[in-house]
Design a protein around this motif. Structure first.
Motif, PDB file in Angstrom:
ATOM      1  N   ARG A   1      41.299  13.176  -8.050  1.00 53.83           N
ATOM      2  CA  ARG A   1      42.034  13.409  -6.808  1.00 53.83           C
ATOM      3  C   ARG A   1      43.377  12.718  -6.912  1.00 53.83           C
ATOM      4  NH1 ARG A   1      38.542  12.110  -3.630  1.00 53.83           N
ATOM      5  NH2 ARG A   1      39.096  10.057  -2.795  1.00 53.83           N
ATOM      6  N   LEU A   2      44.431  13.393  -6.454  1.00 50.46           N
ATOM      7  CA  LEU A   2      45.780  12.837  -6.435  1.00 50.46           C
ATOM      8  C   LEU A   2      46.320  12.989  -5.022  1.00 50.46           C
ATOM      9  CD1 LEU A   2      47.121  14.374  -9.772  1.00 50.46           C
ATOM     10  CD2 LEU A   2      46.316  12.037  -9.397  1.00 50.46           C
ATOM     11  N   GLN A   3      46.674  11.888  -4.404  1.00 50.75           N
ATOM     12  CA  GLN A   3      47.084  11.915  -3.003  1.00 50.75           C
ATOM     13  C   GLN A   3      48.365  11.136  -2.779  1.00 50.75           C
ATOM     14  OE1 GLN A   3      44.984  11.160   1.295  1.00 50.75           O
ATOM     15  NE2 GLN A   3      44.527   9.697  -0.295  1.00 50.75           N
ATOM     16  N   ASN A   4      49.306  11.794  -2.109  1.00 49.11           N
ATOM     17  CA  ASN A   4      50.541  11.159  -1.677  1.00 49.11           C
ATOM     18  C   ASN A   4      50.728  11.393  -0.189  1.00 49.11           C
ATOM     19  OD1 ASN A   4      51.333  10.385  -4.332  1.00 49.11           O
ATOM     20  ND2 ASN A   4      52.049  12.468  -4.705  1.00 49.11           N
ATOM     21  N   VAL A   5      51.563  10.578   0.432  1.00 53.03           N
ATOM     22  CA  VAL A   5      51.967  10.809   1.815  1.00 53.03           C
ATOM     23  C   VAL A   5      53.358  11.440   1.795  1.00 53.03           C
ATOM     24  CG1 VAL A   5      52.588   9.728   4.013  1.00 53.03           C
ATOM     25  CG2 VAL A   5      50.537   8.987   2.784  1.00 53.03           C
ATOM     26  N   LEU A   6      53.516  12.504   2.592  1.00 57.67           N
ATOM     27  CA  LEU A   6      54.777  13.230   2.678  1.00 57.67           C
ATOM     28  C   LEU A   6      55.361  13.096   4.074  1.00 57.67           C
ATOM     29  CD1 LEU A   6      53.630  16.592   1.007  1.00 57.67           C
ATOM     30  CD2 LEU A   6      54.559  14.570  -0.134  1.00 57.67           C
ATOM     31  N   GLU A   7      56.667  13.089   4.148  1.00 63.86           N
ATOM     32  CA  GLU A   7      57.378  13.135   5.421  1.00 63.86           C
ATOM     33  C   GLU A   7      57.992  14.515   5.578  1.00 63.86           C
ATOM     34  OE1 GLU A   7      61.310  11.186   7.656  1.00 63.86           O
ATOM     35  OE2 GLU A   7      60.606  10.365   5.745  1.00 63.86           O
ATOM     36  N   VAL A   8      57.792  15.147   6.722  1.00 62.59           N
ATOM     37  CA  VAL A   8      58.414  16.445   6.987  1.00 62.59           C
ATOM     38  C   VAL A   8      59.861  16.208   7.400  1.00 62.59           C
ATOM     39  CG1 VAL A   8      58.324  18.570   8.329  1.00 62.59           C
ATOM     40  CG2 VAL A   8      56.202  17.395   7.725  1.00 62.59           C
ATOM     41  N   VAL A   9      60.781  16.845   6.677  1.00 66.45           N
ATOM     42  CA  VAL A   9      62.211  16.645   6.931  1.00 66.45           C
ATOM     43  C   VAL A   9      62.888  17.998   7.120  1.00 66.45           C
ATOM     44  CG1 VAL A   9      62.343  14.475   5.658  1.00 66.45           C
ATOM     45  CG2 VAL A   9      62.732  16.627   4.459  1.00 66.45           C
ATOM     46  N   GLU A  10      63.970  17.993   7.875  1.00 64.60           N
ATOM     47  CA  GLU A  10      64.751  19.210   8.085  1.00 64.60           C
ATOM     48  C   GLU A  10      65.744  19.370   6.946  1.00 64.60           C
ATOM     49  OE1 GLU A  10      67.495  21.300  11.591  1.00 64.60           O
ATOM     50  OE2 GLU A  10      66.475  19.390  11.942  1.00 64.60           O
ATOM     51  N   LYS A  11      66.030  20.646   6.576  1.00 68.97           N
ATOM     52  CA  LYS A  11      67.016  20.953   5.543  1.00 68.97           C
ATOM     53  C   LYS A  11      68.138  21.773   6.180  1.00 68.97           C
ATOM     54  CE  LYS A  11      63.924  20.584   1.599  1.00 68.97           C
ATOM     55  NZ  LYS A  11      63.493  21.158   0.301  1.00 68.97           N
ATOM     56  N   PRO A  12      69.036  21.091   6.911  1.00 64.41           N
ATOM     57  CA  PRO A  12      70.047  21.796   7.712  1.00 64.41           C
ATOM     58  C   PRO A  12      71.078  22.546   6.891  1.00 64.41           C
ATOM     59  CG  PRO A  12      70.469  19.434   7.703  1.00 64.41           C
ATOM     60  CD  PRO A  12      69.156  19.637   7.020  1.00 64.41           C
ATOM     61  N   TRP A  13      71.195  22.243   5.610  1.00 54.49           N
ATOM     62  CA  TRP A  13      72.203  22.883   4.785  1.00 54.49           C
ATOM     63  C   TRP A  13      71.796  24.290   4.327  1.00 54.49           C
ATOM     64  CZ3 TRP A  13      69.216  18.728   3.485  1.00 54.49           C
ATOM     65  CH2 TRP A  13      68.239  18.927   2.512  1.00 54.49           C
ATOM     66  N   LEU A  14      70.533  24.660   4.533  1.00 49.07           N
ATOM     67  CA  LEU A  14      70.072  25.973   4.120  1.00 49.07           C
ATOM     68  C   LEU A  14      70.498  27.037   5.125  1.00 49.07           C
ATOM     69  CD1 LEU A  14      66.470  25.149   2.830  1.00 49.07           C
ATOM     70  CD2 LEU A  14      68.544  25.470   1.485  1.00 49.07           C
ATOM     71  N   GLN A  15      70.665  28.247   4.638  1.00 47.42           N
ATOM     72  CA  GLN A  15      71.118  29.347   5.476  1.00 47.42           C
ATOM     73  C   GLN A  15      70.122  29.616   6.600  1.00 47.42           C
ATOM     74  OE1 GLN A  15      71.808  32.918   3.278  1.00 47.42           O
ATOM     75  NE2 GLN A  15      72.642  34.066   5.011  1.00 47.42           N
ATOM     76  N   ARG A  16      70.619  29.873   7.800  1.00 51.07           N
ATOM     77  CA  ARG A  16      69.760  30.113   8.949  1.00 51.07           C
ATOM     78  C   ARG A  16      69.842  31.571   9.422  1.00 51.07           C
ATOM     79  NH1 ARG A  16      70.217  24.828  12.904  1.00 51.07           N
ATOM     80  NH2 ARG A  16      70.110  23.246  11.298  1.00 51.07           N
TER      81      ARG A  16
END
Length: 707
Positions: A597-612
């Motif tokens: 098993r391999l486990q990490n903690v991730l933070e959800v972040v916004e990517k505002p530079w991507l096309q909307r």
């Protein structure tokens, strides 16, 4: 002619083999569905029993006597009794004093429900604990393995046991309203009646000498420099949402919600910084139900303005812990509607007893707004979580360096190191960190076959000596004032075989693919799960637990509403939001062989530079667990160039951030170990996809045939 005869004999032999195989599989399937497929529980011969199996025969006998006693029950006899895993607050992790289900069943996992009738005893638990429950429970217990197909539910089993109806008792404080309603609905029309008992039968039969003491430790306040907001601000935010929901008051029953709302922390629950308490608030007042002696230290009373002569709308009034029951009866008459927490993923909501103490026309059953407020961390909490994980990674790097050196020394002096010893070492290194309050859950260390149990905890009976011929799964986490950590690494102290390497590599690829995902903000959590599981699914494998769950900030290590699991309804409804923190934990488990098993903690972040152009905000993950992977377990020829680039980027993050922390703490053994395990990986071209017929696939086929 002779060749024709031999060919016929060969075909008949093969046909006979597969006929026997088909019958065996069908027989095992029948036992599985009846809960009778148990290890070393055959009626033929005397099989050697698992060392951690607990004989609960006498306990069950005593319980059944009480089930028939009108004097003890205060009502008519019952034919069935339900024992949940919860305390009064429906907590996931509970103290020893509250472990009633473990006492009656012998099963020590954190999740599972037991039902005892006058002649049978059955337990339901999920895929994390199938093997553990099988080994811990005596053969007179039926084991229903949730997550496998066609396993009967609790209500289906009760209906089959009592076709003519029955009275089934339960402690109303220890069962959520959600579970009570679910069972009641499913049992409707069957003649089976759920009975809310005024007595806890397990408490009656559990000798004081065998039971742990009830915790009651001093509480303290989490400073705003860690919490990011004063409790008065959080209270106003919550009040606005309660009012918006159509209620003018709310009862807070979950310990993590009380802790978040008031910035109040304590040590009444193992591994979670909670104080045993309830909160009842309206738009002008707030009352905390707690053992007030726990608030006399660390200026808690002053912070909560509980000692003020002049009451304000945010001054906390104190009442005894048990007064909640009387106050709910009387105060609920003052309000048009009281918001009463309902079920939300890992949060069971309020107990049936809480609901019953509020007039039915005054109840507003609804998911607690606090769940969503605390899930989105503020900027102070986000930075705190990152800081906590860097310190945690430094502790683990130094710890793994010590263990590796110990192994090299042990080979010379023939000293043994066990699973429990490694758990102790991991715990001690983490506790040395500044602002550490210890573990966030019981440390998991599983060597070889023990590692094939996803939530295995070493005990005196199962404590295996660790050798150099198999994998070691180490999952651990810490509670820091800045945040909560949870990380898993799979180690190997010798030369792994090809099957272990391929299994590890497939799990690693799933871990990388999930971490690398960029997605629109309306993406459902369940849809993202395919990335973590794909390379296991390709050869017919899977793991019976979620890929991800929410993580609190100096709160619970398993936090609602976040859950990533492709076949879970709650996961199909939830979306990711910036400020969420969650785990990414694919795994592989081969019973009797090894686990990964391999486990990490991730933070959800916004990517505002991507096309909307699509109208959606795009999100991604920032990985905050920074502990090196086990290089010897990776087959780099199976990785794509992009995956190798990701590993090099990840290793660079470790060298920069954790390396600096290790130097600051003068932990040079850990620093050099970290540097050796984060070396640059040549980013040359390699196979972009797996060859289908691998060693792991062949092992899976053989396991199916001969299981």
């Amino acid at each position: 002619m002779q060749g024709l005869v031999m060919d016929c004999v060969k075909k008949l032999t093969i046909f006979g083999f597969y006929s026997i195989l088909t019958l065996t599989i069908a027989y095992d399937e029948e036992l599985l569905l009846k809960g009778r497929l148990r290890k070393a529980c055959s009626t033929r011969g005397n099989a050697i029993q698992p060392t951690r199996r607990v004989d609960t025969t006498q306990r069950l006998s005593t319980l059944r006597e009480k089930m028939q006693s009108e004097v003890v029950l205060g009502t008519q006899p019952i034919q069935g009794y339900i024992v949940t895993s919860s305390d009064e607050h429906q907590s996931v992790e509970i103290e020893e004093y509250e472990r009633r289900r473990e006492y009656i069943s012998g099963f020590s996992g954190s999740y599972g429900d037991a039902i005892i009738t006058l002649d049978k005893a059955a337990l339901w638990t999920d895929g994390r604990y199938h093997l553990q429950a099988d080994e811990e429970m005596h053969c007179h217990w039926l084991l229903f393995r949730e997550g496998l197909r066609n396993i009967p539910t609790r209500s289906h089993w009760l209906k089959s046991e009592f076709p003519n109806g029955a009275r089934v008792g339960v402690n109303p404080k220890l069962i959520s309203e959600y579970m009570w309603n679910k069972l009641s609905s499913e049992l409707s029309g069957s003649g089976i009646e759920l009975i809310a008992l005024n007595v806890s039968l397990i408490d009656v039969i559990w000798p004081t000498s065998e039971r742990g003491e009830k915790r009651s430790k001093d509480a303290f306040i989490l400073d705003v420099k860690f919490a990011g907001k004063n409790y008065t601000i959080k209270l106003e935010e919550t009040r606005r949402l309660v009012k918006k929901a159509g209620a003018d008051a709310m009862v807070v029953t979950s310990l993590d919600e009380v802790a978040w709302l008031l910035n109040l922390r304590g040590r009444d629950v193992p591994f979670s910084p909670f104080v045993r308490s309830y909160v009842l608030f309206d738009m002008t007042s707030i009352t905390l139900y707690v053992n007030s002696s726990q608030l006399e230290s660390f200026n808690v009373m002053s912070y909560l303005q509980a000692d003020n002569i002049f009451r304000r709308h945010d001054s906390v009034q104190l009442r005894n812990y048990s007064d909640i029951w009387a106050d709910l009866r009387t105060k609920s008459q003052l309000y048009k509607k009281i918001l009463v927490p309902s079920h939300c993923v890992y949060s069971e909501g309020a107990s049936h007893a809480i609901y019953e103490h509020i007039f039915e026309d005054r109840r507003l059953p609804k998911q607690s707004p606090i769940i969503y407020l605390k899930a989105i961390k503020n900027e102070v909490e986000r930075q705190g979580m990152r800081t906590a994980h860097i310190k945690d990674a430094a502790a683990l790097c130094d710890c793994f360096a010590y263990i590796e050196k110990y192994f090299q020394h042990r080979l010379k002096v023939e000293q043994a190191i066990t699973e429990e010893r490694i758990a102790e070492i991991v715990n001690s290194y983490r506790f040395e960190q500044n602002l550490s309050l210890g573990n966030s859950f019981r440390t998991i260390v599983g060597f070889g076959p023990n590692g094939a149990q996803p939530r295995y905890i070493p005990t005196k009976n199962t404590n295996a000596v660790i050798y150099t011929n198999s994998t070691v799964v180490v999952e651990s986490g810490g509670q820091y004032y800045e945040g909560t950590t949870d990380v898993t690494r799979t180690l190997h102290f010798g030369t792994p075989d090809d099957i272990m390497v391929e299994a590890y590599t497939r799990v690693l690829i799933g871990n990388i693919k999930f971490s690398s995902l960029t997605f629109p903000n309306n993406t459902k959590m369940a849809d993202a799960d395919v990335l973590a599981r794909r390379h296991l699914w390709e050869i017919g494998l899977d793991y019976l637990h979620e890929t991800g769950h929410g993580v609190g900030s100096f709160l619970g290590v398993r936090e609602s509403p976040i859950v990533v699991q492709y076949d879970l309804e709650a996961s199909a409804k939830q979306t990711f939001k910036p400020g969420y923190f969650l785990t990414n934990e694919p795994g592989y488990y081969r019973e009797g062989y090894f686990g990964v098993r391999l486990q990490n903690v991730l933070e959800v972040v916004e990517k505002p530079w991507l096309q909307r152009s699509s109208g959606h905000t795009f999100l991604g993950f920032q990985i905050i667990s920074l502990v090196p992977y086990e290089v010897k377990l990776i087959n780099f020829t199976l990785l794509t160039i992009d995956q190798k680039k990701w590993l090099n980027w990840y290793n660079e993050q470790i060298r920069q951030q954790v390396g600096a922390e290790l130097k600051r703490q003068h932990r040079m053994d850990g620093f050099y170990w970290m540097m050796r395990n984060t070396k640059y990986i040549p980013e040359t071209a390699s196979g972009d996809a797996f060859v289908p017929h691998t060693l792991l696939l062949m092992l899976n086929i053989l396991y199916f045939i001969f299981e």
